[in-house]
Design a protein around this motif. Structure first.
Motif, short mmCIF file in Angstrom:
data_model
loop_
_atom_site.label_atom_id
_atom_site.label_comp_id
_atom_site.label_asym_id
_atom_site.label_seq_id
_atom_site.Cartn_x
_atom_site.Cartn_y
_atom_site.Cartn_z
N MET A 1 -0.01 -4.41 1.23
CA MET A 1 0.75 -3.17 1.00
C MET A 1 0.32 -2.14 2.03
SD MET A 1 2.91 -1.33 -0.65
CE MET A 1 3.37 -2.28 -2.11
N THR B 1 8.54 6.88 -3.66
CA THR B 1 7.11 6.93 -3.44
C THR B 1 6.57 5.52 -3.63
OG1 THR B 1 5.04 8.12 -3.97
CG2 THR B 1 6.41 7.41 -5.83
N THR B 2 5.38 5.24 -3.12
CA THR B 2 4.77 3.91 -3.32
C THR B 2 3.72 4.03 -4.41
OG1 THR B 2 5.19 3.32 -1.00
CG2 THR B 2 3.56 2.00 -2.20
N HIS B 3 4.09 3.58 -5.61
CA HIS B 3 3.23 3.76 -6.78
C HIS B 3 1.88 3.07 -6.57
CE1 HIS B 3 6.73 5.39 -8.70
NE2 HIS B 3 7.40 4.29 -8.47
N ASP B 4 1.92 1.87 -5.96
CA ASP B 4 0.68 1.09 -5.78
C ASP B 4 -0.32 1.81 -4.88
OD1 ASP B 4 2.41 -2.13 -5.60
OD2 ASP B 4 1.94 -0.81 -7.29
N PHE C 1 12.18 -5.21 -2.84
CA PHE C 1 11.16 -5.12 -3.90
C PHE C 1 10.38 -3.83 -3.78
CE2 PHE C 1 9.86 -6.87 -7.66
CZ PHE C 1 8.48 -6.88 -7.81
N HIS C 2 11.16 -2.75 -3.62
CA HIS C 2 10.58 -1.41 -3.55
C HIS C 2 11.59 -0.50 -4.24
CE1 HIS C 2 7.60 1.39 -2.09
NE2 HIS C 2 8.57 2.21 -1.74
N HIS C 3 11.19 0.14 -5.35
CA HIS C 3 12.15 0.70 -6.29
C HIS C 3 12.09 2.22 -6.36
CE1 HIS C 3 11.33 -3.51 -7.37
NE2 HIS C 3 12.61 -3.54 -7.69
C1 LIG Z 1 3.41 -4.86 -8.78
C2 LIG Z 1 4.20 -3.73 -8.15
O1 LIG Z 1 4.80 -2.97 -9.13
C3 LIG Z 1 5.26 -4.32 -7.21
O2 LIG Z 1 4.58 -4.91 -6.16
C4 LIG Z 1 6.19 -3.28 -6.56
C5 LIG Z 1 7.46 -3.09 -7.32
N1 LIG Z 1 8.25 -1.98 -6.80
C6 LIG Z 1 7.62 -0.88 -6.31
N2 LIG Z 1 8.32 0.23 -6.03
C7 LIG Z 1 7.72 1.37 -5.63
N3 LIG Z 1 8.45 2.47 -5.38
N4 LIG Z 1 6.40 1.39 -5.46
C8 LIG Z 1 5.59 0.33 -5.68
O3 LIG Z 1 4.37 0.42 -5.51
C9 LIG Z 1 6.21 -0.90 -6.11
N5 LIG Z 1 5.51 -2.02 -6.32
#
Ligand SMILES: C[C@H](O)[C@H](O)[C@H]1CNC2=NC(N)=NC(=O)C2=N1
Length: 103
Positions: free
Chosen positions: A1, A69-72, A52-54
């Motif tokens: 990531m 934003t990137t939650h991770d 795979f980014h939401h």
């Molecule tokens: C496990 C983690 O939720 C997944 O790797 C993905 C899913 N979609 C995601 N979307 C966003 N916006 N940020 C994330 O960090 C993210 N992580």
């Protein structure tokens, strides 16, 4: 990531129609009617699944707000910038640059 971007990197890389709000990048798209916005939200959702980014997608009457934003990572990363650019390119391709997406 990807790692979190610096303030300067965000300022340099943010697509022109997007704003930074803290740990998020935000864009509001305007539409001539509600269902055009709903269709646009569907397209964004499909891009999100493919990447795979939401994003957070807020559908209002005649507008749709996209928040990324990137939650991770707890902040803004390349993934957010790339997603914003992808959405911009898809929306522009379908509307010639105006916000109203006719799907
Ligand atoms: C496990 C983690 O939720 C997944 O790797 C993905 C899913 N979609 C995601 N979307 C966003 N916006 N940020 C994330 O960090 C993210 N992580």
């Amino acid at each position: 990531m990807a790692d979190r971007l610096s303030d300067d990197e965000i300022a340099e890389q943010l697509p022109s129609s997007w704003q930074r709000e803290g740990d998020e990048i935000v864009r509001v798209y305007e539409f001539t009617d509600y269902l055009h916005g709903v269709n646009f939200a569907q397209m964004v959702g499909e891009i999100a699944e493919a990447q795979f980014h939401h994003p957070e997608i807020i559908i209002r009457f005649k507008e749709v707000e996209i928040r990324l934003t990137t939650h991770d990572e707890g902040g803004i990363t390349d993934a957010d910038i790339e997603m914003a650019e992808f959405i911009e390119s898809e929306q522009t391709a379908q509307t010639g640059g105006i916000d109203d997406v006719e799907l």
